[in-house]
Design an enzyme around this catalytic site. Structure first.
Site, PDB file in Angstrom:
ATOM      1  N   LEU A   1       0.833  -1.194   0.000  1.00  0.00           N
ATOM      2  CA  LEU A   1       0.000   0.000   0.000  1.00  0.00           C
ATOM      3  C   LEU A   1       0.872   1.250   0.000  1.00  0.00           C
ATOM      4  CD1 LEU A   1      -2.883  -0.911   2.448  1.00  0.00           C
ATOM      5  CD2 LEU A   1      -2.552  -1.513   0.052  1.00  0.00           C
TER       6      LEU A   1
ATOM      7  N   GLY B   1       1.208  -5.203   1.300  1.00  0.00           N
ATOM      8  CA  GLY B   1       0.177  -5.315   0.267  1.00  0.00           C
ATOM      9  C   GLY B   1       0.665  -6.008  -1.000  1.00  0.00           C
TER      10      GLY B   1
ATOM     11  N   ASN C   1       4.763  -7.398   6.659  1.00  0.00           N
ATOM     12  CA  ASN C   1       5.639  -6.754   7.645  1.00  0.00           C
ATOM     13  C   ASN C   1       4.948  -5.648   8.445  1.00  0.00           C
ATOM     14  OD1 ASN C   1       5.346  -5.085   5.432  1.00  0.00           O
ATOM     15  ND2 ASN C   1       7.361  -4.153   5.666  1.00  0.00           N
ATOM     16  N   GLU C   2       3.605  -5.612   8.412  1.00  0.00           N
ATOM     17  CA  GLU C   2       2.854  -4.494   9.009  1.00  0.00           C
ATOM     18  C   GLU C   2       3.303  -4.125  10.423  1.00  0.00           C
ATOM     19  OE1 GLU C   2       1.674  -6.579   6.920  1.00  0.00           O
ATOM     20  OE2 GLU C   2       0.305  -5.543   5.573  1.00  0.00           O
TER      21      GLU C   2
END
Ligand code: CO8
Length: 260
Positions: free
Chosen positions: A66, A111, A135-136
């Site tokens: 994203l 994303g 990896n958020e």
């Protein structure tokens, strides 16, 4: 349209190659997502098209996920519109009747990994410089339940539990080991291998294959469809928090610092 994507359809094989070409990193901005979803819809409606290979025109990056600038310093209305577009992109690709193969020829975080995970099959370039994963948590944010579901469906609960908490980025070899990708190939062969895989999948009668796909995927799809508005509200509430804005700003800054 801004042409962040090119689509080449081969009428004899029924296979389209959808190439992402939005430098520097194919980040999924609102414009990118809109163009992607419309391109996919067009292929879906084209009776001659039975399969689509997703790949990147950029030398080292499949997709950086994203676009973080879409989640920083914007209005609540903007965040809501952005999130709806992310959901739409996931829904369209996840429920596609076409065979979808990701030819992952570069790094593939967050994303970008999600995009690869919703395909039917993943071929990744066997280059230790590339990595793939959700990896958020490393950005101080949380992968939504449907990102989590998509990963669980692919690599199982235990591996997902570790990977998500740690925001773990897998090397191609490790990604293959846990089943996050299905096959590795040398960087220059990724698309050729993806085409070979595609022809194996296309040997199965379409109607039987896509009814089976839909049977497998319906519960996961339905969960997002049922909770779609609540998921948007929860994203907007989360992303508008000062602490989250600060984390995202710091992360963007750290990406820029790395180069200096
Ligand atoms: N969004 C916006 N800009 C980005 C992004 C991104 N995701 N990734 C990189 N950029 C920018 C960089 O800041 C840099 O900008 P500038 O040229 O102005 O300095 C430019 O793109 C080039 O980046 P790099 O120099 O880092 O390029 P490299 O080729 O060296 O590396 C990588 C490419 C490996 C892709 C690297 O850029 C990277 O790791 N990027 C970060 C990827 C990432 O962590 N993405 C996470 C996005 S969040 C997400 O997808 C899911 C969120 C779920 C929502 C949760 C609820 C809140």
């Amino acid at each position: 349209f801004t042409n962040k994507i090119s689509v080449e359809m081969d009428g004899t094989t029924g296979v389209a190659v959808l190439t992402m070409k939005s430098p520097p990193v194919n980040s999924l901005s609102l414009d990118f997502l809109t163009e992607f979803t419309i391109s996919l819809e067009k292929l879906e409606m084209d009776k001659a098209c039975r399969g689509v290979i997703l790949t990147s025109a950029l030398p080292r990056v499949f997709s950086a996920g994203l676009d973080i600038t879409e989640m920083c310093g914007k209005s609540a209305e903007h965040y809501a519109a952005f999130w709806r577009a992310v959901q739409e992109f996931w829904l369209k690709l996840y429920t596609s009747n076409m065979v979808t193969v990701a030819a992952i020829n570069g790094s593939c975080p967050a994303g970008g990994c999600l995009m690869a995970l919703v395909c039917d099959y993943r071929v990744m370039a066997d280059d230790p410089k590339f990595s793939i994963g959700l990896n958020e948590t490393k950005l101080g944010i949380v992968a939504p339940f449907w990102f989590k579901d998509t990963m669980t469906n692919t690599i199982g609960n235990r591996e997902t539990e570790k990977a998500l908490q740690l925001g773990y980025m897998y090397s191609p070899a490790d990604a293959l080991k846990v089943g996050l990708v299905d096959q590795l190939a040398s960087a220059d062969k990724v698309e050729t291998v993806a085409s070979t895989v595609m022809s194996e999948w296309l040997a199965i009668p379409d109607h039987a294959r896509h009814l089976t796909k839909s049977m497998m995927r319906k519960p996961t799809r339905d969960r997002l469809v049922t909770h779609r508005d609540a998921d948007i509200t929860s994203f907007v509430n989360f992303v508008t928090k000062d602490s989250i804005q600060k984390s995202l700003q710091m992360y963007l800054e750290s990406l820029k610092q790395r180069k200096r």
